[in-house]
Each structure stands twice: as structure tokens, then as C-alpha cells.
Motif scaffolding. Structure first.
Motif, PDB file in Angstrom:
ATOM      1  N   ARG A  56       0.875  -1.181  -0.131  1.00  0.00           N
ATOM      2  CA  ARG A  56       0.169   0.218   0.063  1.00  0.00           C
ATOM      3  C   ARG A  56       0.893   1.236   0.055  1.00  0.00           C
ATOM      4  O   ARG A  56       1.843   1.199   0.635  1.00  0.00           O
ATOM      5  N   PRO A  57       0.370   2.307  -0.846  1.00  0.00           N
ATOM      6  CA  PRO A  57       1.117   3.572  -0.650  1.00  0.00           C
ATOM      7  C   PRO A  57       1.023   4.171   0.797  1.00  0.00           C
ATOM      8  O   PRO A  57       0.235   4.044   1.362  1.00  0.00           O
ATOM      9  N   VAL A  58       2.191   4.625   1.139  1.00  0.00           N
ATOM     10  CA  VAL A  58       2.355   5.403   2.678  1.00  0.00           C
ATOM     11  C   VAL A  58       3.060   6.566   2.436  1.00  0.00           C
ATOM     12  O   VAL A  58       3.578   7.040   1.271  1.00  0.00           O
ATOM     13  N   ALA A  59       2.792   7.419   3.493  1.00  0.00           N
ATOM     14  CA  ALA A  59       3.413   8.996   3.484  1.00  0.00           C
ATOM     15  C   ALA A  59       4.183   8.756   4.725  1.00  0.00           C
ATOM     16  O   ALA A  59       3.755   8.371   5.842  1.00  0.00           O
ATOM     17  N   LEU A  60       5.415   9.284   4.637  1.00  0.00           N
ATOM     18  CA  LEU A  60       6.467   9.355   5.677  1.00  0.00           C
ATOM     19  C   LEU A  60       6.810  10.742   6.092  1.00  0.00           C
ATOM     20  O   LEU A  60       6.658  11.574   4.897  1.00  0.00           O
ATOM     21  N   SER A  61       7.382  11.097   7.076  1.00  0.00           N
ATOM     22  CA  SER A  61       7.964  12.305   7.244  1.00  0.00           C
ATOM     23  C   SER A  61       9.327  12.218   7.893  1.00  0.00           C
ATOM     24  O   SER A  61       9.421  11.059   8.504  1.00  0.00           O
ATOM     25  N   ARG A  62      10.243  12.995   7.782  1.00  0.00           N
ATOM     26  CA  ARG A  62      11.570  12.801   7.866  1.00  0.00           C
ATOM     27  C   ARG A  62      12.029  13.664   9.074  1.00  0.00           C
ATOM     28  O   ARG A  62      11.560  14.760   9.299  1.00  0.00           O
ATOM     29  N   SER A  63      12.902  13.202  10.120  1.00  0.00           N
ATOM     30  CA  SER A  63      13.228  13.888  11.097  1.00  0.00           C
ATOM     31  C   SER A  63      14.774  14.015  11.074  1.00  0.00           C
ATOM     32  O   SER A  63      15.309  12.944  10.907  1.00  0.00           O
ATOM     33  N   ASP A  64      15.377  15.160  11.452  1.00  0.00           N
ATOM     34  CA  ASP A  64      16.857  15.113  11.415  1.00  0.00           C
ATOM     35  C   ASP A  64      17.468  15.094  12.953  1.00  0.00           C
ATOM     36  O   ASP A  64      18.296  15.011  13.238  1.00  0.00           O
ATOM     37  N   ASN A  65      16.334  14.708  13.789  1.00  0.00           N
ATOM     38  CA  ASN A  65      16.808  14.356  15.119  1.00  0.00           C
ATOM     39  C   ASN A  65      17.631  13.121  15.389  1.00  0.00           C
ATOM     40  O   ASN A  65      17.392  11.817  15.031  1.00  0.00           O
ATOM     41  N   ARG A  66      19.115  13.222  15.615  1.00  0.00           N
ATOM     42  CA  ARG A  66      19.927  12.183  15.678  1.00  0.00           C
ATOM     43  C   ARG A  66      19.652  11.101  16.895  1.00  0.00           C
ATOM     44  O   ARG A  66      20.048  10.099  16.692  1.00  0.00           O
ATOM     45  N   ALA A  67      18.964  11.459  17.790  1.00  0.00           N
ATOM     46  CA  ALA A  67      18.832  10.781  18.889  1.00  0.00           C
ATOM     47  C   ALA A  67      17.510   9.732  18.573  1.00  0.00           C
ATOM     48  O   ALA A  67      17.377   8.898  19.327  1.00  0.00           O
ATOM     49  N   ARG A  68      16.935  10.040  17.418  1.00  0.00           N
ATOM     50  CA  ARG A  68      15.846   8.876  17.286  1.00  0.00           C
ATOM     51  C   ARG A  68      16.355   7.652  16.578  1.00  0.00           C
ATOM     52  O   ARG A  68      17.653   7.665  15.881  1.00  0.00           O
ATOM     53  N   LYS A  69      15.765   6.668  16.908  1.00  0.00           N
ATOM     54  CA  LYS A  69      16.165   5.163  16.552  1.00  0.00           C
ATOM     55  C   LYS A  69      16.186   5.163  14.963  1.00  0.00           C
ATOM     56  O   LYS A  69      16.968   4.642  14.306  1.00  0.00           O
ATOM     57  N   LEU A  70      14.970   5.473  14.356  1.00  0.00           N
ATOM     58  CA  LEU A  70      14.922   5.750  12.780  1.00  0.00           C
ATOM     59  C   LEU A  70      14.745   7.227  12.361  1.00  0.00           C
ATOM     60  O   LEU A  70      13.904   7.972  13.047  1.00  0.00           O
TER      61      LEU A  70
END
Length: 190
Positions: free
Chosen positions: A9-23
Motif C-alpha cells: 500500500r502507498p504510504v506517506a512518511l515524514s523525516r526527522s533530523d533528530n539524531r537521537a531517534r532510532k529511525l
């Protein structure tokens, strides 16, 4: 994630530049047929916050103060609305699962959700308004009901809460990759 987490299924993602995040990415929504379904619970709470401040939820207008993430008993509830010596507590639940045109919550057993319902009942018994608000994050549903087959305890507690005076509201939303809007209330079947 029942009814929405299917491969391809098509999905929409957002990107984070927070380096503390796992992904670096957050799954925001998924497309099912012609309908985008919002799955990010923080987006639901932000939308309801905006709707409360704009006074577009008729059942919840004319409050002087809107507070988020309020400690109550052993829980944190999403909103406390106050004014003129009165308070109204609102717990928002993000709904993504459906069967036909019926939105259902929860999509897994939720002891946390059960605890929230018990807190709402206690607040109502103490004389406050208490609201369980189901944010149906898909435009293809015209009614809401508890998912008794998944969490019968939650379903029973929701009915008991309603019988004790806790208001149960369900509002449908319309999601696209560009925006999300509140699309109005839908019928609740308890």
C-alpha cells in the motif's frame, strides 16, 4: 494496525533530523483504495487541539482555557478545558481500523485505554464533564463502535462510562498528503 498494515500500500512518511531517534522516518499515513488513513496519534491530538481552539466541535465550545497532557489520578489525559469554575476532561483516541463503513477501536488490547476510561468515570463522578473523543482518521467510515472482538474489556468499560455520564463522541477526519481536516461527527453505536 489491523486492516491497514498490508504490504504494497502507498504510504506517506515524514523525516526527522533528530539524531537521537532510532529511525529517521515516521509513518504518517497509508492509502487504502481511495482513502488516506492517518496513523500518527500525535497528529490526531494536534488536530483536536486546533479544532478545540477554533471551536469547531460544537459539543466542546466556550471554554476559556485549554490545557494538554493533564495529570489526573494515575493517568495523563489529553485535554482539560476550563472556565467559569468548571472543568471538562477529554481523552482522544486515534481510530484507524474499520469493518465496512464502521470505524472500530481499539485495534489491540489497551490496558492504558481502559485506565483512561476509569479515570473519566471517576472525574464524572466528582462532578466534572468527561469526554471520550474518538478521532476516526479515515473518511470512509460513517459510524463508530468499540471493537469488542479485540478488547471486550474496553468495550464494556466504554459502555459503563457512557452509562455513568461520560460523553462519547466520534469525529471523522479527512487525510491527504497535503492536509488533514475535521470532517464532522459520525454516529456512535455502543
Amino acid at each position: 494496525m489491523k486492516t491497514i498494515a498490508e504490504p504494497g500500500r502507498p504510504v506517506a512518511l515524514s523525516r526527522s533530523d533528530n539524531r537521537a531517534r532510532k529511525l529517521p522516518f515516521t509513518w504518517e499515513m497509508v492509502q487504502i483504495d481511495d482513502t488516506w488513513v492517518g496513523i500518527h496519534t500525535n497528529r490526531s491530538n494536534a488536530l483536536i487541539d486546533t479544532a478545540l481552539r477554533a471551536e469547531v466541535i460544537p459539543e466542546l465550545v466556550s471554554w476559556q482555557t485549554i490545557e494538554r497532557e493533564v495529570g489526573v489520578g494515575a493517568s495523563r489525559l489529553d485535554f482539560r478545558l476550563s472556565g467559569n469554575g468548571e472543568a471538562c476532561y477529554v481523552e482522544v483516541k486515534t481510530v484507524t481500523m474499520c469493518d465496512g463503513n464502521t470505524a472500530m477501536f481499539p485495534d489491540s488490547v489497551t490496558t492504558r485505554g481502559q485506565k483512561h476510561l476509569r479515570e473519566l468515570v471517576a472525574l464524572r463522578a466528582a462532578g466534572h464533564r468527561a469526554v471520550a473523543l474518538f478521532c476516526v482518521n479515515r473518511a470512509d467510515c460513517s459510524r463508530f463502535t468499540p471493537a469488542d472482538a479485540i478488547d471486550p474489556v474496553y468495550g464494556e468499560l466504554l459502555r459503563e462510562a457512557h452509562d455513568a455520564g461520560v460523553e462519547v463522541l466520534a469525529y471523522r477526519t479527512n487525510w491527504t498528503p497535503q492536509q488533514v481536516t475535521l470532517d464532522g461527527s459520525i454516529d456512535t453505536v455502543l
